[in-house]
Design a protein around this motif. Sequence first.
Motif, PDB file in Angstrom:
ATOM      1  N   PHE A 166       0.910  -1.239   0.067  1.00 48.02           N
ATOM      2  CA  PHE A 166       0.019   0.054   0.144  1.00 48.02           C
ATOM      3  C   PHE A 166       0.816   1.313  -0.229  1.00 48.02           C
ATOM      4  CE2 PHE A 166      -2.926  -3.050   2.022  1.00 48.02           C
ATOM      5  CZ  PHE A 166      -3.902  -2.932   1.175  1.00 48.02           C
ATOM      6  N   VAL A 206      -6.110  -3.501   5.365  1.00 47.62           N
ATOM      7  CA  VAL A 206      -5.310  -4.546   5.420  1.00 47.62           C
ATOM      8  C   VAL A 206      -5.747  -5.825   5.787  1.00 47.62           C
ATOM      9  CG1 VAL A 206      -3.241  -5.059   6.792  1.00 47.62           C
ATOM     10  CG2 VAL A 206      -3.343  -2.995   5.888  1.00 47.62           C
ATOM     11  N   ALA A 266      -2.667   2.739   3.906  1.00 46.90           N
ATOM     12  CA  ALA A 266      -3.033   1.446   4.622  1.00 46.90           C
ATOM     13  C   ALA A 266      -3.752   1.703   5.940  1.00 46.90           C
ATOM     14  CB  ALA A 266      -1.626   0.759   4.907  1.00 46.90           C
TER      15      ALA A 266
END
Length: 253
Positions: free
Chosen positions: A23, A74, A69
């Motif tokens: 990310f 996640v 993120a």
Amino acid sequence: GGGPGGCECARVAALRGHEVTLFEAEDHLGGAMNMASQPPFKYHDKHLIAYFGNELDRLGVKVCLGTKATPENVKAENPDVVVTACGAYSFVPPIEGKEKAVLPEKILFDPESAGENVVIIGAGQVGVEIGLWLQDLGRKVTVVEATDKFMPAAHYSDAEHAMALLKFKGSEVMLKVSVNQITDSSVEITDADGKALSLKADTVVMATGFRGDTKTYEEMRENFPMVYNIGDSVKARNIFYAVHEAYELASHL
């Protein structure tokens, strides 16, 4: 994070057979290297950014650009391990008039915005490289540093070479200086001998270092059992340390 630490960790982990998702909040890879690579003599950093992009693509890493993120996105990847490599932010000391100064990224992305007389506060690698570039663009540069150390994180030969270049082209380096105030046209200092001086300044660059950004690391630790933090997020240093830490970690996952 898609800076050198994050990219190297992703590259090595993918080489070792892991499925990797990276990310990056910005719409491009590179992190602070994008800023550091702006001076013409730092062209090799641009090559490193391109290398990482090519390698991650070749190795099938899932790269999510423009995506910060969060625990939610996640978790959607169902990770066994989370690695944070979120870099660092500029540290600004409590100097009177600090709001009149600019941060390094302003000058690195727009060097022509610097005035004729430039005072750079901080003799670390970032401040010195800005000074080297601006003097090549015809600016009168003065670098002031609170300690007695010049480019302490660099190899001594690099530091000596940089000091010689600054002095050869007429720039001034002042160590053990206390900065008392920044005004609209000057930087008021006390030099190493205790003498009060006024340095003419059309532009003041606050190159006073960086602090690791651990916010994402702490957030991830609260949500996942196995989380590692690497690179400038641990401690602001340079590309070598970020890449080395990333390689060592990814080699042992």
